[in-house]
Write a protein that holds these residues in place. Structure first.
Motif, short mmCIF file in Angstrom:
data_model
loop_
_atom_site.label_atom_id
_atom_site.label_comp_id
_atom_site.label_asym_id
_atom_site.label_seq_id
_atom_site.Cartn_x
_atom_site.Cartn_y
_atom_site.Cartn_z
N GLY A 352 0.80 -1.21 0.00
CA GLY A 352 0.00 0.00 0.00
C GLY A 352 0.83 1.27 0.00
N HIS A 353 2.15 1.13 -0.05
CA HIS A 353 3.03 2.30 -0.03
C HIS A 353 3.16 2.89 -1.43
N ALA A 354 3.52 4.16 -1.50
CA ALA A 354 3.68 4.82 -2.80
C ALA A 354 4.78 4.17 -3.63
N ARG A 355 5.74 3.49 -2.98
CA ARG A 355 6.85 2.87 -3.70
C ARG A 355 6.57 1.40 -4.03
N GLU A 356 5.38 0.91 -3.74
CA GLU A 356 5.06 -0.49 -4.02
C GLU A 356 5.34 -0.82 -5.49
N ASN A 357 6.08 -1.89 -5.70
CA ASN A 357 6.41 -2.42 -7.03
C ASN A 357 7.38 -1.53 -7.83
N ALA A 358 8.06 -0.61 -7.17
CA ALA A 358 9.00 0.29 -7.87
C ALA A 358 10.41 -0.31 -7.83
N TYR A 359 10.60 -1.43 -8.54
CA TYR A 359 11.87 -2.15 -8.52
C TYR A 359 12.82 -1.63 -9.60
N HIS A 360 14.05 -2.09 -9.52
CA HIS A 360 15.08 -1.70 -10.47
C HIS A 360 15.28 -2.81 -11.50
N THR A 361 15.24 -2.46 -12.78
CA THR A 361 15.54 -3.42 -13.85
C THR A 361 16.91 -3.09 -14.45
N GLU A 362 17.50 -4.09 -15.12
CA GLU A 362 18.90 -3.91 -15.54
C GLU A 362 19.26 -4.95 -16.58
N VAL A 363 20.23 -4.64 -17.42
CA VAL A 363 20.93 -5.62 -18.25
C VAL A 363 22.42 -5.51 -17.91
N LEU A 364 22.98 -6.62 -17.43
CA LEU A 364 24.41 -6.67 -17.11
C LEU A 364 25.16 -7.35 -18.23
N TRP A 365 26.42 -6.98 -18.40
CA TRP A 365 27.23 -7.68 -19.39
C TRP A 365 28.69 -7.70 -18.94
N ALA A 366 29.41 -8.71 -19.44
CA ALA A 366 30.84 -8.82 -19.17
C ALA A 366 31.48 -9.59 -20.32
N ASP A 367 32.67 -9.17 -20.71
CA ASP A 367 33.43 -9.87 -21.75
C ASP A 367 34.30 -10.93 -21.09
N LEU A 368 34.12 -12.17 -21.51
CA LEU A 368 34.76 -13.31 -20.87
C LEU A 368 35.69 -14.03 -21.84
N ASN A 369 36.71 -14.66 -21.27
CA ASN A 369 37.69 -15.39 -22.07
C ASN A 369 37.95 -16.75 -21.44
N LEU A 370 38.02 -17.76 -22.30
CA LEU A 370 38.27 -19.13 -21.83
C LEU A 370 39.19 -19.85 -22.82
N PRO A 371 39.94 -20.81 -22.36
CA PRO A 371 40.72 -21.64 -23.29
C PRO A 371 39.79 -22.55 -24.08
N PRO A 372 40.33 -23.26 -25.07
CA PRO A 372 39.50 -24.20 -25.83
C PRO A 372 38.86 -25.24 -24.91
N SER A 373 37.71 -25.71 -25.33
CA SER A 373 36.99 -26.70 -24.53
C SER A 373 37.65 -28.06 -24.60
N ARG A 374 37.63 -28.76 -23.47
CA ARG A 374 38.07 -30.15 -23.43
C ARG A 374 36.93 -31.07 -22.98
N CYS A 375 35.72 -30.52 -22.94
CA CYS A 375 34.56 -31.30 -22.50
C CYS A 375 33.94 -32.04 -23.68
N PRO A 376 33.58 -33.29 -23.51
CA PRO A 376 32.87 -34.00 -24.58
C PRO A 376 31.42 -33.54 -24.65
N VAL A 377 30.83 -33.63 -25.82
CA VAL A 377 29.41 -33.32 -25.98
C VAL A 377 28.60 -34.48 -25.38
N PRO A 378 27.74 -34.21 -24.40
CA PRO A 378 26.99 -35.32 -23.80
C PRO A 378 25.93 -35.85 -24.76
N PRO A 379 25.64 -37.14 -24.71
CA PRO A 379 24.57 -37.69 -25.55
C PRO A 379 23.23 -37.09 -25.15
#
Length: 420
Positions: A352-379
């Motif tokens: 019942g407050h004036a701020r009811e449902n006044a949430y913050h929305t956002e899109v976050l991003w980050a540039d990531l780096n990884l070595p080549p994969s050594r994981c097998p593709v699961p069946p």
């Protein structure tokens, strides 16, 4: 399925979308598609053209589709009232499911239109992955399990899991993961979902990391993290829907006398996995916000990494700054703890407050780096093969009971009860 080039490292951008939901976003197929597309449109401004992009959406973003086709139910004010009214209105479908599949009323209500809602959800996500050219973690939704029988998909009776679907930029299925550890609100006294199996969790190698999924509470559980670590997971995906004010006390304490602030507890999920793990290098944890009828959802989305990758000191509200956060959504305000707790209550559903449902929305991003994969593709599992056929238009869901048979079954069941 696309897999990582074994001859080179992987350089990509990860994005976490923190949206706000409202009941009206789920009362029609068009409204749902619009809401989902708006999230990718928000992310579009941060996509990069010279390397792959991974977009991660939030937990249970298909759950409110139980309201689809019934905008009147969304006006009843609470989920309990809406569910009861929908169950009664859809009695020819729900009652036979309770009888035939031994489903509780809430699960039967969801199963009554699960095939149609699953198709809407999958088609919407596939089209978005294609349109925006991204690897897409669709979030999660209550989903049946299917098995393909020629050109038909047959639903496993009575099963409805909290399920994540991963898609590549062509809209092809990469894999599926079920939530293993359910919260009390997801168990029989609440949404009434089926728990997933720990031994079915797998890691999927892609150009955007060796992806392991730990939906919400699963990311807090050592058995889940240890299993993904052992399979070589390098990017942990944690879709989330925290059903409480963010600055309230945690809802799942080991000891009621030792209640902690929710942000303090949250440090035990993605942040701990990336700052103390062996293989897990990064984690993406989007959280939905907004009051859905009488339910409150709030949090701070984050992308975490190892301390050396994210040396800047920062953290959730009500916690001390620390390394390990590559990107972090701010909460609605800063201030002393008591002020923040009061604000959380003001934002909450039915405050019942004036701020009811006044949430913050956002899109976050980050540039990531990884070595080549050594994981097998699961069946692929039978369920994944079934969804792959559905997305490609090679198979369609076989309806176990047409609506007119539902009426007959309901009549027979009522007659049987009356005879007793």
């Amino acid at each position: 399925m696309s897999s990582a080039d074994p001859g080179s490292g992987r350089h990509f951008r990860a994005l976490a979308v923190q949206p706000q939901w409202h009941a009206h976003d789920f009362t029609s197929a068009a409204a749902f598609r619009t809401w989902m597309r708006a999230q990718l449109e928000q992310a579009r401004f941060h996509l990069v053209p010279d390397r792959p992009n991974l977009v991660v959406l939030t937990e249970l973003n298909g759950l409110p589709l139980v309201l689809r086709g019934a905008p009147w139910a969304a006006r009843l004010g609470t989920f309990e009232r809406a569910a009861a009214a929908l169950f009664a209105a859809r009695l020819p479908r729900t009652l036979p499911l309770m009888w035939r599949e031994r489903a509780g009323p809430v699960r039967a209500l969801q199963l009554a239109h699960a095939d149609d809602n699953a198709r809407l959800y999958l088609d919407t996500c596939r089209n978005l992955a294609r349109e925006y050219g991204v690897y897409l973690c669709c979030g999660s939704t209550p989903m049946p399990r299917y098995r393909r029988d020629g050109q038909r998909l047959r639903r496993e009776p009575g099963t409805l899991t909290n399920q994540t679907v991963l898609l590549d930029p062509q809209g092809e299925l990469i894999g599926v993961a079920d939530k293993v550890h359910l919260t009390p609100d997801e168990e029989r006294g609440g949404v009434d979902l089926s728990a997933g199996r720990l031994d079915e969790l797998r890691v999927f190698p892609t150009p955007v990391g060796d992806l392991g999924v730990a939906i919400s509470l699963d990311a807090f559980r050592p058995d889940v993290i240890d299993r993904l670590e052992a399979q070589g997971c390098t990017v942990l995906l944690q879709p989330d829907a925290n059903g409480a004010p963010w600055t309230a006390k945690e809802g799942l304490p080991p000891d009621p006398a030792q209640l902690r602030d929710q942000p303090v507890a949250w440090l035990e999920s993605s942040w701990t996995a990336t700052t103390t793990g062996q293989n897990i290098r990064y984690a993406v944890n989007p959280m939905v916000v907004g009051n859905l009828l009488d339910l409150t959802f709030d949090g701070q989305s984050a992308i975490t990494g190892r301390p050396e990758d994210a040396p800047t000191l920062r953290s959730y509200v009500l916690t001390e700054p620390r390394p390990g956060f590559l990107a972090l959504s701010p909460w609605v305000e800063d201030g002393p703890p008591e002020q923040l707790r009061q604000t959380g209550q003001q934002l909450a559903a039915r405050s019942g407050h004036a701020r009811e449902n006044a949430y913050h929305t956002e899109v976050l991003w980050a540039d990531l780096n990884l070595p080549p994969s050594r994981c097998p593709v699961p069946p692929a599992t039978p369920h994944e093969e079934a969804l792959r056929g559905l997305l490609r238009g090679e198979a369609r869901v076989h309806r176990a009971m047409p609506i007119w048979l539902g009426w007959l079954a309901m009549g027979a069941l009522l007659a049987r009860v009356l005879r007793r």
